[in-house]
Design an enzyme around this catalytic site. Structure first.
Site, PDB file in Angstrom:
ATOM      1  CE  LYS A 125      -4.379   1.136   0.130  1.00 36.54           C
ATOM      2  NZ  LYS A 125      -5.559   0.442  -0.406  1.00 36.54           N
ATOM      3  CG  ASP A 165      -7.324   3.449  -0.990  1.00 38.64           C
ATOM      4  OD1 ASP A 165      -7.836   2.332  -0.893  1.00 38.64           O
ATOM      5  OD2 ASP A 165      -7.387   4.289  -0.057  1.00 38.64           O
TER       6      ASP A 165
HETATM    7  P1  NDP Z   1     -12.864   7.783  -3.213  1.00 38.50           P
HETATM    8  O1  NDP Z   1     -11.808   8.798  -2.956  1.00 38.50           O
HETATM    9  O2  NDP Z   1     -13.345   7.566  -4.588  1.00 38.50           O
HETATM   10  O3  NDP Z   1     -14.145   8.081  -2.296  1.00 38.50           O
HETATM   11  C1  NDP Z   1     -14.070   8.134  -0.911  1.00 38.50           C
HETATM   12  C2  NDP Z   1     -15.416   8.593  -0.382  1.00 38.50           C
HETATM   13  O4  NDP Z   1     -15.433   8.498   1.030  1.00 38.50           O
HETATM   14  C3  NDP Z   1     -15.697  10.044  -0.718  1.00 38.50           C
HETATM   15  O5  NDP Z   1     -17.079  10.209  -0.844  1.00 38.50           O
HETATM   16  C4  NDP Z   1     -15.175  10.774   0.508  1.00 38.50           C
HETATM   17  O6  NDP Z   1     -15.764  12.040   0.713  1.00 38.50           O
HETATM   18  C5  NDP Z   1     -15.584   9.817   1.597  1.00 38.50           C
HETATM   19  N1  NDP Z   1     -14.695   9.972   2.734  1.00 38.50           N
HETATM   20  C6  NDP Z   1     -13.345   9.881   2.747  1.00 38.50           C
HETATM   21  N2  NDP Z   1     -12.864  10.113   3.970  1.00 38.50           N
HETATM   22  C7  NDP Z   1     -13.938  10.345   4.744  1.00 38.50           C
HETATM   23  C8  NDP Z   1     -14.114  10.630   6.113  1.00 38.50           C
HETATM   24  N3  NDP Z   1     -13.056  10.733   6.937  1.00 38.50           N
HETATM   25  N4  NDP Z   1     -15.376  10.795   6.568  1.00 38.50           N
HETATM   26  C9  NDP Z   1     -16.442  10.679   5.736  1.00 38.50           C
HETATM   27  N5  NDP Z   1     -16.337  10.406   4.437  1.00 38.50           N
HETATM   28  C10 NDP Z   1     -15.117  10.245   3.957  1.00 38.50           C
HETATM   29  O7  NDP Z   1     -12.298   6.422  -2.584  1.00 38.50           O
HETATM   30  P2  NDP Z   1     -12.770   4.934  -2.870  1.00 38.50           P
HETATM   31  O8  NDP Z   1     -14.230   4.894  -3.118  1.00 38.50           O
HETATM   32  O9  NDP Z   1     -11.842   4.342  -3.846  1.00 38.50           O
HETATM   33  O10 NDP Z   1     -12.436   4.235  -1.463  1.00 38.50           O
HETATM   34  C11 NDP Z   1     -13.387   4.161  -0.404  1.00 38.50           C
HETATM   35  C12 NDP Z   1     -12.977   3.062   0.557  1.00 38.50           C
HETATM   36  O11 NDP Z   1     -12.898   1.816  -0.146  1.00 38.50           O
HETATM   37  C13 NDP Z   1     -11.609   3.225   1.224  1.00 38.50           C
HETATM   38  O12 NDP Z   1     -11.661   2.670   2.516  1.00 38.50           O
HETATM   39  C14 NDP Z   1     -10.693   2.390   0.346  1.00 38.50           C
HETATM   40  O13 NDP Z   1      -9.530   1.979   1.041  1.00 38.50           O
HETATM   41  C15 NDP Z   1     -11.621   1.230   0.059  1.00 38.50           C
HETATM   42  N6  NDP Z   1     -11.279   0.415  -1.112  1.00 38.50           N
HETATM   43  C16 NDP Z   1     -11.210   0.977  -2.365  1.00 38.50           C
HETATM   44  C17 NDP Z   1     -10.929   0.172  -3.448  1.00 38.50           C
HETATM   45  C18 NDP Z   1     -10.957   0.705  -4.834  1.00 38.50           C
HETATM   46  O14 NDP Z   1     -10.893  -0.113  -5.765  1.00 38.50           O
HETATM   47  N7  NDP Z   1     -11.080   2.001  -5.055  1.00 38.50           N
HETATM   48  C19 NDP Z   1     -10.620  -1.266  -3.282  1.00 38.50           C
HETATM   49  C20 NDP Z   1     -10.813  -1.763  -1.941  1.00 38.50           C
HETATM   50  C21 NDP Z   1     -11.096  -0.929  -0.914  1.00 38.50           C
HETATM   51  P3  NDP Z   1     -14.989  13.378   0.230  1.00 38.50           P
HETATM   52  O15 NDP Z   1     -14.976  13.305  -1.262  1.00 38.50           O
HETATM   53  O16 NDP Z   1     -15.788  14.498   0.771  1.00 38.50           O
HETATM   54  O17 NDP Z   1     -13.610  13.288   0.821  1.00 38.50           O
END
Ligand code: NDP
Length: 449
Positions: A125, A165
């Site tokens: 990571k 991510d």
């Molecule tokens: P994105 O950056 O596309 O989206 C993240 C989302 O979560 C946004 O809506 C963001 O809001 C919100 N968010 C982030 N931090 C916070 C917080 N502290 N409190 C509330 N909302 C929050 O990321 P992903 O969708 O790719 O990833 C989301 C999760 O999935 C993570 O835990 C990641 O590790 C996990 N994951 C992702 C994978 C992938 O293929 N992308 C694979 C496996 C796991 P805002 O835009 O306002 O920051």
């Protein structure tokens, strides 16, 4: 003191300043006792002491120039955690909260998740404390180029293959790939989540969210239930959340909520996918825009959430899909979900539920799919992208999606059968941890010290 307790206590002394990493280690190690009891050689080979320590951690300075001509400095990392079963594989996170402890937690989880997919990928990571929010297109590009100017010397198609991510999507992967190619003169599958124009895989964008829904379906089928006609709560509004909502509609369920770091949307009519994609994928705006465009929706800002809780989990639902970030669902949230009749939790985000919330779900006996199993569809499809790149082929959307579906079913079967083998049927936390661990541990034993 047991072997597990000794290792955990040692880590607590050594890494007290990395609480999130300690949380992830405890969650995994606590459930390994039965497999350690049956296999005393793991202790002899000091597998736990070795598996909790990254093989290598690279940290570096990222210096770049913003649009005003000012010099900016960020901190970049790559944690190459474990390569016993394949090249390091895991995403890059760009978020101001990124530090070594967070990346160690994510990298540690990734070892077991990648092993569970049944594919030959090790765990890693990386990321930076860079905040893409409010940055111009050119600033994001310059940052990505500066980041890759250091990272390129440590990665490669058979060494370490990063992906996206939080904060790293197709746009960032494109800039990172361009810089890697410029610096190395080599056109190889060194990153996944690439644009379809230069080696990306169809269905990679959708894979994590779709996979979480496939996993929920498998869990429910085991109990003769289904998602069809059911109301669901989803948190997050990024890559994982969007495609989780999309797949929920495809299987006949209705997602009622999404959230970002500033607030949440409750739409009793069901989340409008066109509007959500327009706001988050095109405009990169806050969810406050959603209520301007959809009259049925209600917006609650974070400062109006009930004390110490996440308002998403107050919406009564049959199934919950936490898809935002770590520790976004605590014990109180779990109690509210259960009191409202929630029957299924499938984690799209990494470690979104606190340890006591996980225990509450297990105790209630509902279908609970821990992150390393339920969100493994993303990394699995990344490996399918690597396979297409290596063979210079590109497969159809349907072919990739079918493989994804099959992989998610296999992960469920593997976790469920392992839980049964160790005397706790239905405990997919234990099943996923042991199944993921066993393969890596055996490979480490076979490869010597
Ligand atoms: P994105 O950056 O596309 O989206 C993240 C989302 O979560 C946004 O809506 C963001 O809001 C919100 N968010 C982030 N931090 C916070 C917080 N502290 N409190 C509330 N909302 C929050 O990321 P992903 O969708 O790719 O990833 C989301 C999760 O999935 C993570 O835990 C990641 O590790 C996990 N994951 C992702 C994978 C992938 O293929 N992308 C694979 C496996 C796991 P805002 O835009 O306002 O920051």
């Amino acid at each position: 003191m047991s072997y597990v307790q000794r290792v955990v206590s040692n880590l607590q002394d050594k890494y007290a300043y990395e609480p999130i990493f300690l949380q992830a280690v405890q969650e995994v190690l606590q459930s390994l006792q039965p497999v350690l009891d049956k296999n005393p050689q793991y202790e002899r080979y000091k597998i736990l002491e070795r598996i909790v320590e990254p093989e290598r951690t690279i940290s570096f300075r990222v210096q770049w120039i913003d649009d005003k001509g000012q010099i900016q400095v960020n901190k970049g990392f790559r944690v190459q955690y474990n390569s016993a079963i394949g090249p390091y594989k895991g995403g890059l996170r760009f978020h101001p909260s990124v530090n070594q402890g967070i990346l160690k937690f994510l990298g540690f989880e990734q070892i077991f998740k990648n092993s569970l997919t049944g594919l030959a990928i090790g765990g890693g990571k990386g990321g930076a404390d860079f905040d893409p929010k409010g940055k111009s297109e050119t600033e994001v590009m310059r940052f990505c180029q500066a980041f890759m100017s250091e990272l390129y010397r440590h990665i490669g198609a058979t060494i370490d293959v990063p992906a996206g991510d939080i904060g790293v999507g197709g746009r960032e992967v494109g800039y990172l790939f361009g810089q890697y190619k410029r610096l190395t003169q080599s056109y190889e599958g060194v990153l996944t989540g690439k644009n379809l124009l230069f080696g990306g895989s169809l269905a990679r964008t959708e894979a994590t969210g779709y996979g979480a829904v496939y996993f929920a379906q498998s869990m429910l089928e085991g109990k003769g239930q289904s998602l069809e006609g059911k109301k669901c709560a989803v948190s997050g509004a990024g890559n994982v959340a969007i495609y989780c909502c999309e797949k929920l509609y495809q299987v006949g369920a209705t997602p009622l909520t999404v959230s970002d770091s500033r607030g949440m949307i409750y739409d009793p009519e069901g989340i409008n996918m066109d509007v959500l994609k327009q706001i988050k994928e095109v405009e990169r705006e806050s969810l406050t825009r959603y209520v301007e465009l959809v009259s049925s929706a209600v917006y609650t800002p974070v400062n109006e959430y009930p004390d110490g809780r996440n308002a998403v989990w107050s919406v009564p639902c049959y199934a919950a899909f936490p898809c935002a970030t770590q520790n976004e669902l605590n014990l109180e949230d779990a109690r509210v979900l259960l009191a409202n009749g929630c029957q299924c939790v499938a984690e799209g985000a990494n470690m979104p539920s606190t340890l006591d919330a996980v225990h509450a779900f297990l105790k209630a006996g509902i279908c609970y799919g821990p992150a390393k199993a339920a969100n493994a569809g993303g990394v699995a499809t990344s490996q399918l992208e690597m396979a297409q790149n290596a063979s210079m082929q590109s497969w159809s959307f349907e072919a990739v999606d079918n493989k994804l579906h099959e992989i998610m079913r296999n992960i469920y079967m593997s976790a469920a059968e392992t839980a049964k083998e160790f005397g706790e049927p239905g405990n997919l936390v234990m099943g996923a941890n042991i199944a993921g661990f066993r393969k890596v541990a055996n490979a480490m034993v076979a490869q010597g010290v």
